[in-house]
Design an enzyme around this catalytic site. Structure first.
Site, PDB file in Angstrom:
ATOM      1  N   LYS A  22      32.109  80.476   7.553  1.00 50.50           N
ATOM      2  CA  LYS A  22      32.304  79.426   6.561  1.00 50.50           C
ATOM      3  C   LYS A  22      33.511  78.972   6.107  1.00 50.50           C
ATOM      4  O   LYS A  22      34.304  79.809   5.846  1.00 50.50           O
ATOM      5  CB  LYS A  22      31.510  80.058   5.537  1.00 50.50           C
ATOM      6  N   LYS A  35      34.981  84.137   5.377  1.00 51.32           N
ATOM      7  CA  LYS A  35      34.933  82.911   4.332  1.00 51.32           C
ATOM      8  C   LYS A  35      36.188  82.363   3.587  1.00 51.32           C
ATOM      9  O   LYS A  35      36.722  83.420   3.181  1.00 51.32           O
ATOM     10  CB  LYS A  35      34.002  83.521   3.129  1.00 51.32           C
TER      11      LYS A  35
HETATM   12  C1  PBG Z   1      30.552  81.173  -3.857  1.00 55.67           C
HETATM   13  C2  PBG Z   1      29.817  79.933  -2.920  1.00 55.67           C
HETATM   14  C3  PBG Z   1      30.605  79.064  -2.581  1.00 55.67           C
HETATM   15  C4  PBG Z   1      29.918  78.046  -1.817  1.00 55.67           C
HETATM   16  C5  PBG Z   1      28.558  78.765  -1.579  1.00 55.67           C
HETATM   17  N1  PBG Z   1      28.483  80.060  -2.343  1.00 55.67           N
HETATM   18  C6  PBG Z   1      32.034  78.701  -2.569  1.00 55.67           C
HETATM   19  C7  PBG Z   1      32.959  78.920  -3.344  1.00 55.67           C
HETATM   20  O1  PBG Z   1      32.774  78.174  -4.543  1.00 55.67           O
HETATM   21  O2  PBG Z   1      33.641  79.516  -3.236  1.00 55.67           O
HETATM   22  C8  PBG Z   1      30.042  76.894  -1.157  1.00 55.67           C
HETATM   23  C9  PBG Z   1      29.060  76.210  -0.359  1.00 55.67           C
HETATM   24  C10 PBG Z   1      29.403  74.804   0.043  1.00 55.67           C
HETATM   25  O3  PBG Z   1      30.410  74.186  -0.055  1.00 55.67           O
HETATM   26  O4  PBG Z   1      28.343  74.243   0.724  1.00 55.67           O
HETATM   27  N2  PBG Z   1      30.273  82.206  -3.543  1.00 55.67           N
HETATM   28 ZN    ZN Z   2      31.159  83.424  -5.685  1.00 53.14          ZN
END
Ligand code: PBG
Ligand code: ZN
Length: 274
Positions: free
Chosen positions: A199, A146
């Protein structure tokens, strides 16, 4: 994205028939609690929003696979993905609360938990927590890679969850680093992950492809809010043919090796493909 998929629990249940009749096999839930606090209490309480939504969905559609995102940033008033001590996220203390959240989600009927906070050891801690409570059959979809990405912008606006101080770079990954993703994936596999996620998707197709080649587990790609919004905005301006652009983007993610894709385009794409 902003607002697109933001529902009250009742609205969410009303949105489900369209999802099921489009042939979408699974959904992922993110919760925004009525009140945020320092410990992210809303993430694990029995009446937390994800627990309520999952129970409602499973009661109506037992065959729909319900995945729950497992993180604290939507639930904490400081916006970080874990418990903060002395101005820093405390990795190990957070693990306990992740395990507690996973169990609350499983008890509510969630089929798959998807820890996205990127704490070290989170998969092992959640596996132990689930097993101890009789949920050894609940799989973990691990966000192995991520990245600290600009493409989460619309999600953060919608979830009101940008960190109030600092950033998430200490626990999310550097976009310049591809090999770290393979290391993270290997660690998650060792800790007991059942599926691995990369991701965002489109700016990281090389990573996705490398993870696919080295990993024996199903690999998911998360086509995030910024990727979705770019196509939406360009289509709205008349610059892109939305259907063609979306299907091309999703095809490229499949081509790179995704076994399944999490995408905000799901409903439209499923209809186009039918
Ligand atoms: C946080 C989280 C994020 C997303 C989903 N859960 C990112 C973040 O702000 O670090 C992003 C999903 C998206 O942009 O569609 N755990
Ligand atoms: Zn988070």
């Amino acid at each position: 994205m902003p607002g697109h998929f933001q529902y009250s629990c009742e609205e969410f249940v009303k949105a489900l028939p369209a999802v099921v009749s489009a042939g979408i096999p699974a959904i992922i839930l993110f919760g925004i609690p009525e009140k945020k606090d320092a410990r992210g209490t809303g993430a694990w309480t029995k009446d937390g929003i994800v627990q309520r939504a999952a129970a409602a969905a499973k009661a109506k559609y037992p065959d729909l696979v319900v995945i729950a995102d497992l993180c604290f940033c939507e639930y904490t008033d400081h916006g970080h993905c874990g418990i903060v001590r002395k101005g820093r996220v405390d990795n190990d203390e957070t693990l306990e609360f992740y395990a507690r959240t996973a169990v609350a989600q499983a008890k509510a009927g969630v089929d798959v938990v998807a820890p996205s906070g990127m704490m070290d050891g989170q998969v092992a801690a959640i596996r132990r927590g689930l097993d101890a409570e009789g949920f050894s059959g609940t799989p973990i979809l691990a966000y192995a890679a991520k990245y600290a990405s600009a493409f989460y912008g619309p999600f953060r606006d919608a979830a009101e969850s940008p960190p109030r101080f600092g950033d998430r770079a200490s626990y999310q990954m550097d976009p310049a680093n591809a090999r770290e993703a393979l290391r993270e994936a290997a660690l998650d596999v060792e800790e007991g992950a059942d599926m691995i996620m990369v991701k965002p998707a489109l700016p990281y197709l090389d990573v996705l492809s490398a993870v696919r080649r080295r990993c024996q587990l199903p690999v998911a790609a998360y086509n995030v809010s910024g990727e979705f919004s770019m196509i939406k905005a360009a289509a709205k301006a008349g610059w892109l043919d939305e259907k063609k652009a979306v299907l091309e983007a999703l095809t490229s993610i499949k081509r790179a090796g995704a076994d399944f894709i999490l995408t905000y385009h799901a409903l439209e794409a499923a209809r186009w493909l039918a």
